[in-house]
Scaffold this motif. Structure first.
Motif, PDB file in Angstrom:
ATOM      1  N   VAL A   1       0.856  -0.964   0.205  1.00 37.46           N
ATOM      2  CA  VAL A   1      -0.055  -0.097   0.040  1.00 37.46           C
ATOM      3  C   VAL A   1       0.781   1.249  -0.098  1.00 37.46           C
ATOM      4  O   VAL A   1       0.576   2.236  -0.583  1.00 37.46           O
ATOM      5  CB  VAL A   1      -1.008  -0.057   1.164  1.00 37.46           C
ATOM      6  CG1 VAL A   1      -1.559   1.451   1.413  1.00 37.46           C
ATOM      7  CG2 VAL A   1      -1.926  -0.967   1.138  1.00 37.46           C
ATOM      8  N   ASP A   2       2.006   1.194   0.790  1.00 37.01           N
ATOM      9  CA  ASP A   2       2.865   2.551   0.755  1.00 37.01           C
ATOM     10  C   ASP A   2       3.513   2.648  -0.772  1.00 37.01           C
ATOM     11  O   ASP A   2       3.341   3.670  -0.965  1.00 37.01           O
ATOM     12  CB  ASP A   2       4.255   2.163   1.684  1.00 37.01           C
ATOM     13  CG  ASP A   2       4.727   3.560   2.208  1.00 37.01           C
ATOM     14  OD1 ASP A   2       3.893   4.517   2.035  1.00 37.01           O
ATOM     15  OD2 ASP A   2       5.792   3.807   2.402  1.00 37.01           O
ATOM     16  N   ARG A   3       3.850   1.849  -1.133  1.00 35.57           N
ATOM     17  CA  ARG A   3       4.459   1.798  -2.449  1.00 35.57           C
ATOM     18  C   ARG A   3       3.344   2.171  -3.774  1.00 35.57           C
ATOM     19  O   ARG A   3       3.718   3.058  -4.500  1.00 35.57           O
ATOM     20  CB  ARG A   3       5.322   0.393  -3.146  1.00 35.57           C
ATOM     21  CG  ARG A   3       5.801   0.633  -4.349  1.00 35.57           C
ATOM     22  CD  ARG A   3       6.939  -0.424  -4.578  1.00 35.57           C
ATOM     23  NE  ARG A   3       7.933  -1.048  -3.476  1.00 35.57           N
ATOM     24  CZ  ARG A   3       8.228  -1.983  -2.961  1.00 35.57           C
ATOM     25  NH1 ARG A   3       7.977  -3.075  -3.917  1.00 35.57           N
ATOM     26  NH2 ARG A   3       8.973  -2.129  -2.094  1.00 35.57           N
ATOM     27  N   HIS A   4       2.214   1.379  -3.739  1.00 33.81           N
ATOM     28  CA  HIS A   4       1.338   1.720  -4.813  1.00 33.81           C
ATOM     29  C   HIS A   4      -0.032   2.645  -4.680  1.00 33.81           C
ATOM     30  O   HIS A   4      -0.549   3.127  -5.498  1.00 33.81           O
ATOM     31  CB  HIS A   4       0.735   0.432  -5.277  1.00 33.81           C
ATOM     32  CG  HIS A   4       1.784  -0.613  -5.598  1.00 33.81           C
ATOM     33  ND1 HIS A   4       2.365  -0.541  -6.954  1.00 33.81           N
ATOM     34  CD2 HIS A   4       2.474  -1.520  -4.966  1.00 33.81           C
ATOM     35  CE1 HIS A   4       2.951  -1.639  -7.068  1.00 33.81           C
ATOM     36  NE2 HIS A   4       3.334  -2.224  -5.831  1.00 33.81           N
ATOM     37  N   ALA A   5      -0.138   2.869  -3.356  1.00 28.73           N
ATOM     38  CA  ALA A   5      -1.422   3.692  -3.047  1.00 28.73           C
ATOM     39  C   ALA A   5      -0.883   5.306  -2.260  1.00 28.73           C
ATOM     40  O   ALA A   5      -1.126   6.176  -2.687  1.00 28.73           O
ATOM     41  CB  ALA A   5      -2.522   2.975  -2.343  1.00 28.73           C
ATOM     42  N   ALA A   6      -0.617   4.764  -0.879  1.00 25.77           N
ATOM     43  CA  ALA A   6      -0.075   5.986  -0.187  1.00 25.77           C
ATOM     44  C   ALA A   6       1.241   6.752  -0.392  1.00 25.77           C
ATOM     45  O   ALA A   6       1.038   8.068  -0.553  1.00 25.77           O
ATOM     46  CB  ALA A   6       0.225   5.333   1.139  1.00 25.77           C
ATOM     47  N   LYS A   7       2.151   5.951  -1.104  1.00 27.16           N
ATOM     48  CA  LYS A   7       3.169   6.733  -1.743  1.00 27.16           C
ATOM     49  C   LYS A   7       3.876   7.595  -0.939  1.00 27.16           C
ATOM     50  O   LYS A   7       4.389   8.414  -1.341  1.00 27.16           O
ATOM     51  CB  LYS A   7       2.905   7.318  -2.943  1.00 27.16           C
ATOM     52  CG  LYS A   7       2.372   6.309  -4.058  1.00 27.16           C
ATOM     53  CD  LYS A   7       1.998   6.844  -5.351  1.00 27.16           C
ATOM     54  CE  LYS A   7       1.510   5.813  -6.299  1.00 27.16           C
ATOM     55  NZ  LYS A   7       1.012   5.936  -7.700  1.00 27.16           N
ATOM     56  N   THR A   8       4.254   7.179   0.418  1.00 26.63           N
ATOM     57  CA  THR A   8       4.941   8.014   1.340  1.00 26.63           C
ATOM     58  C   THR A   8       6.596   7.685   1.284  1.00 26.63           C
ATOM     59  O   THR A   8       7.240   8.479   1.717  1.00 26.63           O
ATOM     60  CB  THR A   8       4.011   7.967   2.799  1.00 26.63           C
ATOM     61  OG1 THR A   8       4.694   6.607   3.329  1.00 26.63           O
ATOM     62  CG2 THR A   8       2.815   8.174   2.697  1.00 26.63           C
ATOM     63  N   GLY A   9       6.821   6.644   0.934  1.00 27.91           N
ATOM     64  CA  GLY A   9       8.183   6.100   0.703  1.00 27.91           C
ATOM     65  C   GLY A   9       8.477   5.738   2.274  1.00 27.91           C
ATOM     66  O   GLY A   9       9.845   5.888   2.443  1.00 27.91           O
ATOM     67  N   THR A  10       7.933   5.605   3.187  1.00 29.80           N
ATOM     68  CA  THR A  10       8.197   5.328   4.478  1.00 29.80           C
ATOM     69  C   THR A  10       8.700   3.993   4.919  1.00 29.80           C
ATOM     70  O   THR A  10       9.747   3.690   5.619  1.00 29.80           O
ATOM     71  CB  THR A  10       6.967   5.756   5.635  1.00 29.80           C
ATOM     72  OG1 THR A  10       6.419   6.755   5.154  1.00 29.80           O
ATOM     73  CG2 THR A  10       7.296   5.641   7.008  1.00 29.80           C
ATOM     74  N   ILE A  11       7.939   2.833   4.413  1.00 28.14           N
ATOM     75  CA  ILE A  11       8.352   1.490   4.897  1.00 28.14           C
ATOM     76  C   ILE A  11       8.669   0.731   3.591  1.00 28.14           C
ATOM     77  O   ILE A  11       8.184   0.885   2.475  1.00 28.14           O
ATOM     78  CB  ILE A  11       7.332   0.817   5.698  1.00 28.14           C
ATOM     79  CG1 ILE A  11       6.090   0.931   4.896  1.00 28.14           C
ATOM     80  CG2 ILE A  11       7.390   1.529   7.139  1.00 28.14           C
ATOM     81  CD1 ILE A  11       4.816   0.027   5.846  1.00 28.14           C
ATOM     82  N   GLY A  12       9.508  -0.493   3.895  1.00 25.04           N
ATOM     83  CA  GLY A  12       9.862  -1.157   2.966  1.00 25.04           C
ATOM     84  C   GLY A  12      10.179  -2.615   3.739  1.00 25.04           C
ATOM     85  O   GLY A  12      10.460  -2.500   4.869  1.00 25.04           O
ATOM     86  N   PHE A  13      10.760  -3.708   3.083  1.00 26.70           N
ATOM     87  CA  PHE A  13      11.237  -4.928   3.640  1.00 26.70           C
ATOM     88  C   PHE A  13      12.714  -4.663   3.695  1.00 26.70           C
ATOM     89  O   PHE A  13      13.472  -4.419   2.563  1.00 26.70           O
ATOM     90  CB  PHE A  13      11.025  -6.132   2.773  1.00 26.70           C
ATOM     91  CG  PHE A  13       9.603  -6.670   3.100  1.00 26.70           C
ATOM     92  CD1 PHE A  13       9.166  -6.788   4.514  1.00 26.70           C
ATOM     93  CD2 PHE A  13       8.650  -7.024   2.307  1.00 26.70           C
ATOM     94  CE1 PHE A  13       7.895  -7.469   4.982  1.00 26.70           C
ATOM     95  CE2 PHE A  13       7.241  -7.398   2.559  1.00 26.70           C
ATOM     96  CZ  PHE A  13       6.807  -7.826   3.983  1.00 26.70           C
TER      97      PHE A  13
ATOM     98  N   ASP B   1      15.845   3.525   9.186  1.00 26.12           N
ATOM     99  CA  ASP B   1      15.301   3.054  10.442  1.00 26.12           C
ATOM    100  C   ASP B   1      15.359   4.163  11.477  1.00 26.12           C
ATOM    101  O   ASP B   1      15.504   4.090  12.762  1.00 26.12           O
ATOM    102  CB  ASP B   1      16.706   2.119  10.930  1.00 26.12           C
ATOM    103  CG  ASP B   1      16.353   0.483  10.936  1.00 26.12           C
ATOM    104  OD1 ASP B   1      15.044   0.447  10.888  1.00 26.12           O
ATOM    105  OD2 ASP B   1      17.082   0.017  11.004  1.00 26.12           O
ATOM    106  N   GLU B   2      14.555   5.245  11.047  1.00 30.17           N
ATOM    107  CA  GLU B   2      14.188   6.223  12.044  1.00 30.17           C
ATOM    108  C   GLU B   2      13.229   6.156  12.724  1.00 30.17           C
ATOM    109  O   GLU B   2      12.981   6.940  13.669  1.00 30.17           O
ATOM    110  CB  GLU B   2      14.058   7.642  10.871  1.00 30.17           C
ATOM    111  CG  GLU B   2      15.327   8.105  10.553  1.00 30.17           C
ATOM    112  CD  GLU B   2      15.112   9.458   9.722  1.00 30.17           C
ATOM    113  OE1 GLU B   2      13.912   9.744   9.608  1.00 30.17           O
ATOM    114  OE2 GLU B   2      16.112   9.803   9.235  1.00 30.17           O
ATOM    115  N   GLY B   3      12.405   5.222  12.325  1.00 31.40           N
ATOM    116  CA  GLY B   3      10.976   5.187  13.434  1.00 31.40           C
ATOM    117  C   GLY B   3       9.866   5.863  12.614  1.00 31.40           C
ATOM    118  O   GLY B   3      10.021   6.706  12.016  1.00 31.40           O
ATOM    119  N   LEU B   4       8.695   5.367  13.017  1.00 35.02           N
ATOM    120  CA  LEU B   4       7.604   6.055  12.311  1.00 35.02           C
ATOM    121  C   LEU B   4       7.113   7.341  12.831  1.00 35.02           C
ATOM    122  O   LEU B   4       6.463   7.949  12.257  1.00 35.02           O
ATOM    123  CB  LEU B   4       6.270   4.988  12.751  1.00 35.02           C
ATOM    124  CG  LEU B   4       6.510   3.707  12.364  1.00 35.02           C
ATOM    125  CD1 LEU B   4       5.065   2.798  12.777  1.00 35.02           C
ATOM    126  CD2 LEU B   4       6.056   3.706  10.740  1.00 35.02           C
TER     127      LEU B   4
END
Ligand code: SF4
Ligand code: FES
Length: 225
Positions: free
Chosen positions: A161-173, A187-190
């Motif tokens: 969802v982050d990659r394809h919809a929200a597009k905030t670039g916040t999380i990944g594996f 690794d800055e935290g949410l």
């Protein structure tokens, strides 16, 4: 315009659009198929949780419903001894990643693992596998939501969802194999996430790993019955 086709699932005749994935056709017609990783609209579902197996007439091996496009005349059974065996093994593997403390979980009674256990008569405890011990601190740095990686089953919904919809670039594996984890940028935290769009990632977590701190903000992650 897509052609309409007729498929039979557990003896029920259902009209659907040709090419639609069987998982959504079943769920939207009140037929339960266990699922954790798929989201509607994915062109290429990851098929990583291995829970949505079904038996299709004419195919020897069970197939994953989230990747199976419906065709006219298709006949499907959601249960068979082979399907049940596969689902049981996949379920236990997922449980070994998930710290089981339901009474203290924000998702208690609305967790996809609990729903699958109830629907398929599976136990919410490990039988053959040992729990993967992951004593990670909860990322509590954001005001509205938090991430408890000891509950994360690595379904990938939030990342997708982050990659394809929200597009905030916040999380990944990050990392591979047993060390694989959901990571924040640098690794800055949410707490460092500025975009309100990130809430969309929190909403899709099926198991209470990524969750809203306030009860009233906890919605339905979709896909459930
Ligand atoms: S945090 Fe939740 S949505 Fe994201 S990968 Fe883990 S279990 Fe899936
Ligand atoms: S929902 Fe099909 S493999 Fe996860």
């Amino acid at each position: 315009m897509s052609r309409r086709v007729t498929v039979t699932i557990d003896g029920k005749k259902i009209q659907a659009l040709a090419g639609e994935k069987l998982l959504w056709v079943a769920l939207e017609n009140g037929i339960f198929i266990p699922n954790l990783c798929a989201l509607k609209g994915q062109e290429r579902p990851p098929a990583s949780c291995r829970l949505c197996f079904v038996q299709v007439k004419g195919k020897e091996e069970p197939v994953t419903a989230c990747t199976l496009p419906v065709v006219d005349g298709m006949e499907v059974k959601t249960r068979s001894p082979q399907v049940d065996r596969l689902v049981k093994s996949a379920f236990e593997l997922l449980l070994s990643h998930h710290r089981l403390q339901c009474s203290r979980c924000p998702k208690n009674k609305n967790c996809q693992l609990q729903i699958i256990a109830r629907e398929r008569g599976l136990k919410l405890k490990l039988n053959r596998l040992k729990p993967l011990s992951r004593e990670e601190e909860i990322d509590d740095s954001a005001e509205c939501y938090a991430l408890d990686r000891s509950r994360c089953v690595l379904c990938g919904r939030c990342v997708w969802v982050d990659r394809h919809a929200a597009k905030t670039g916040t999380i990944g594996f990050a990392q591979r194999g047993i060390a694989r984890r959901v990571a924040t940028f640098g690794d800055e935290g949410l707490g460092g996430v500025a975009s309100p769009e990130f809430q969309r990632c929190v909403e899709v977590c099926p198991v209470g790993a990524l969750y809203f701190k306030k009860k009233e903000e906890r919605g339905d992650p979709g896909n459930e019955k």
